[in-house]
Design a protein around this motif. Sequence first.
Motif, PDB file in Angstrom:
ATOM      1  N   UNK A   1      12.609 -13.781   8.907  1.00 29.29           N
ATOM      2  CA  UNK A   1      12.235 -14.499   7.679  1.00 29.29           C
ATOM      3  C   UNK A   1      10.908 -13.995   7.105  1.00 29.29           C
ATOM      4  N   UNK A   2      10.682 -12.700   7.168  1.00 33.77           N
ATOM      5  CA  UNK A   2       9.468 -12.096   6.614  1.00 33.77           C
ATOM      6  C   UNK A   2       9.816 -11.340   5.336  1.00 33.77           C
ATOM      7  N   UNK A   3       9.419 -11.833   4.159  1.00 33.17           N
ATOM      8  CA  UNK A   3       9.758 -11.135   2.905  1.00 33.17           C
ATOM      9  C   UNK A   3       9.058  -9.795   2.762  1.00 33.17           C
ATOM     10  N   UNK A   4       8.016  -9.544   3.568  1.00 36.86           N
ATOM     11  CA  UNK A   4       7.287  -8.277   3.500  1.00 36.86           C
ATOM     12  C   UNK A   4       7.833  -7.231   4.465  1.00 36.86           C
ATOM     13  N   UNK A   5       8.825  -7.580   5.252  1.00 41.29           N
ATOM     14  CA  UNK A   5       9.270  -6.690   6.331  1.00 41.29           C
ATOM     15  C   UNK A   5       9.927  -5.424   5.781  1.00 41.29           C
ATOM     16  N   UNK A   6       9.527  -4.290   6.335  1.00 44.97           N
ATOM     17  CA  UNK A   6      10.154  -3.002   6.038  1.00 44.97           C
ATOM     18  C   UNK A   6      10.708  -2.417   7.328  1.00 44.97           C
TER      19      UNK A   6
ATOM     20  N   UNK B   1      13.557 -10.243   3.150  1.00 46.25           N
ATOM     21  CA  UNK B   1      14.232 -11.194   4.042  1.00 46.25           C
ATOM     22  C   UNK B   1      15.580 -10.674   4.489  1.00 46.25           C
ATOM     23  N   UNK B   2      16.325 -10.092   3.538  1.00 46.80           N
ATOM     24  CA  UNK B   2      17.718  -9.714   3.782  1.00 46.80           C
ATOM     25  C   UNK B   2      17.877  -8.230   4.094  1.00 46.80           C
ATOM     26  N   UNK B   3      16.785  -7.496   4.125  1.00 47.26           N
ATOM     27  CA  UNK B   3      16.772  -6.089   4.544  1.00 47.26           C
ATOM     28  C   UNK B   3      17.759  -5.211   3.768  1.00 47.26           C
TER      29      UNK B   3
ATOM     30  N   UNK C   1      11.680 -10.187  -3.281  1.00 41.23           N
ATOM     31  CA  UNK C   1      11.777 -11.471  -3.983  1.00 41.23           C
ATOM     32  C   UNK C   1      12.733 -12.353  -3.184  1.00 41.23           C
ATOM     33  N   UNK C   2      12.227 -13.366  -2.449  1.00 44.44           N
ATOM     34  CA  UNK C   2      13.103 -14.167  -1.591  1.00 44.44           C
ATOM     35  C   UNK C   2      14.216 -14.878  -2.353  1.00 44.44           C
ATOM     36  N   UNK C   3      14.006 -15.146  -3.626  1.00 44.57           N
ATOM     37  CA  UNK C   3      14.963 -15.918  -4.412  1.00 44.57           C
ATOM     38  C   UNK C   3      16.066 -15.020  -4.976  1.00 44.57           C
TER      39      UNK C   3
ATOM     40  N   UNK D   1       4.381 -14.075  -5.207  1.00 41.33           N
ATOM     41  CA  UNK D   1       5.185 -13.030  -5.862  1.00 41.33           C
ATOM     42  C   UNK D   1       5.118 -11.716  -5.087  1.00 41.33           C
ATOM     43  N   UNK D   2       5.683 -11.687  -3.879  1.00 40.47           N
ATOM     44  CA  UNK D   2       5.555 -10.486  -3.045  1.00 40.47           C
ATOM     45  C   UNK D   2       6.252  -9.251  -3.599  1.00 40.47           C
ATOM     46  N   UNK D   3       7.111  -9.424  -4.596  1.00 41.70           N
ATOM     47  CA  UNK D   3       7.855  -8.297  -5.148  1.00 41.70           C
ATOM     48  C   UNK D   3       7.021  -7.456  -6.108  1.00 41.70           C
TER      49      UNK D   3
END
Length: 540
Positions: free
Chosen positions: A155-160, A168-170, A192-194, A319-321
């Motif tokens: 559940x990390x939106x910054x994960x690469x 989040x969804x890779x 963008x988690x949304x 707004x991590x995107x």
Amino acid sequence: MRYLFLLFLIFSFSACAQFNKPKEVKYLENKALENATTKEEICPPETDSLLAEQKEQPQENLEEEVVANPEDKDANLLPQEEDVLAKEDTLNFELDLYETKELKLYFKYYTHSKRKIFVRWLERAQAYLPFIRKVFKEQGLPEDLIFLPFAESGFNPWAYSRAGAAGLWQFMPYTAKKYGLRVDWWIDERRDPYKSTYAAAEMLKELYAEFGDWYLALAAYNAGPGKIRQALKKSKEDNFFDLCSNKKNRRYLRLETRHYVPKFLAILKIVRHLEELGFEPLNWEETPTQAKLSIPPSTDLLAFAQALGWNWNRFREHNPFVRRMVSPPDGEITVYLPQEKVELARQFLEKEKKSYAGFIRYKVRSGDSLWTISRRYGVPIAVLKKINDLKNNLLHPNTLLIIPRGDRESEENVLASVRTSAQKRANYEVKAGDTLWSISRQFKVSVKTLKIANGLTSSRLSIGQKLYIPDLGGQQTRLAREEVKKFHQGQLVRYQVRRGDNLWTIAKRFGVSWKQIALWNNLSSDSILRPGDTLKIYVP
């Protein structure tokens, strides 16, 4: 030692630098979906105080627990844990919890040795689960699938991932674009988690429609539908567990994919019985609603954030995107804000006066070209032309250009600053026969320290060149290190080179320049990249 070994090769063979494969480390695992294809500024004096705001949003390190293959080293399960594992849950889709060795290993792994990590994931998930559940319900998807980001990213939106999957969804870039997400120099909607949740829902629906089985659909989400089609065809099996349990068939799927479904089933078992297992229960109350606001093209986002009473990092928490301090010039974007900030945001957008906090104002000098300016600031030529409304590549001296700021200083300009500082306090002049190695031995400092203190990117020296020889433990050396670290600010991704890669294609994938990648990894333009090599990339 690898660094010194590389220097040895350079001096011994007097050839172009070769890229040696770094020591193996563990990364967030590859998300190899089918067909997946795989700076910025010199701050003017008035904006020096904003340097601290240009750092990449702090994020969790890419946790190895996301991709671990646990061994049976943990203590035996407690009686209540055995009871939970043995329960036949009422599932929200036709997914019987097959009792597999791998499922039990992951269950023990996340409830014992990596329990603290799983607690962190649960806390992180709290902000997104109510929204994801709402979307999946609207899309007619089984509720159990809302927990899939545990297995994908924690559940990390910054994960690469090491292959370049993100969020989040890779999603890989190609797949993200296929499902309507924008991934370019300006923004990365995989983060963008949304929006990425809607894309993931669409993808999962398509995979289930093709395979008619959730186990196979999940395996296809991990490996790509093409890999699963091929594995079924070659093995002549028709279900996931027969495909994985038969030793002859295992060669058709990677270990990661064979373990992916049992790992997810173990996570499902845990989240359904959190309190029984001693975890805090999830709070299913709706999180505070994030207001959505349309931002016009070429909006100064740094000034926008400041108008809200935020620094840049705070804006990116919501707004991590967003990758640049200016919005794209080719269309509106949507940003997310707490409801109480909406009025301030609208007041800012209604102002007529143009703000430049997120831009650099650059006066063209004799000899400048779009190519040299692009290289200096890490901004693509197409972006420079678009944002300045240039019809061709001709530039005239004294023309004022605006250049969108990124999240860290141009490495070339940081190094130039370090070199200037080193010249002012230089205490050694290079003599005939000197090398960095010989100087380092003479003054008992490392070659790396000498290069950092003097802003050097290569080991070449010239007679008469002035160098600053710092005290190894001195404050000046530490200050020099901090200066050079500025151009490393960003999210560190360990990218594993694949067949057909080159510096240009990798740079394009991550929204950086090939020269940055070369500098971060001590490469030259003609360095040889081999499949399996690992590169450091700092993603804006």
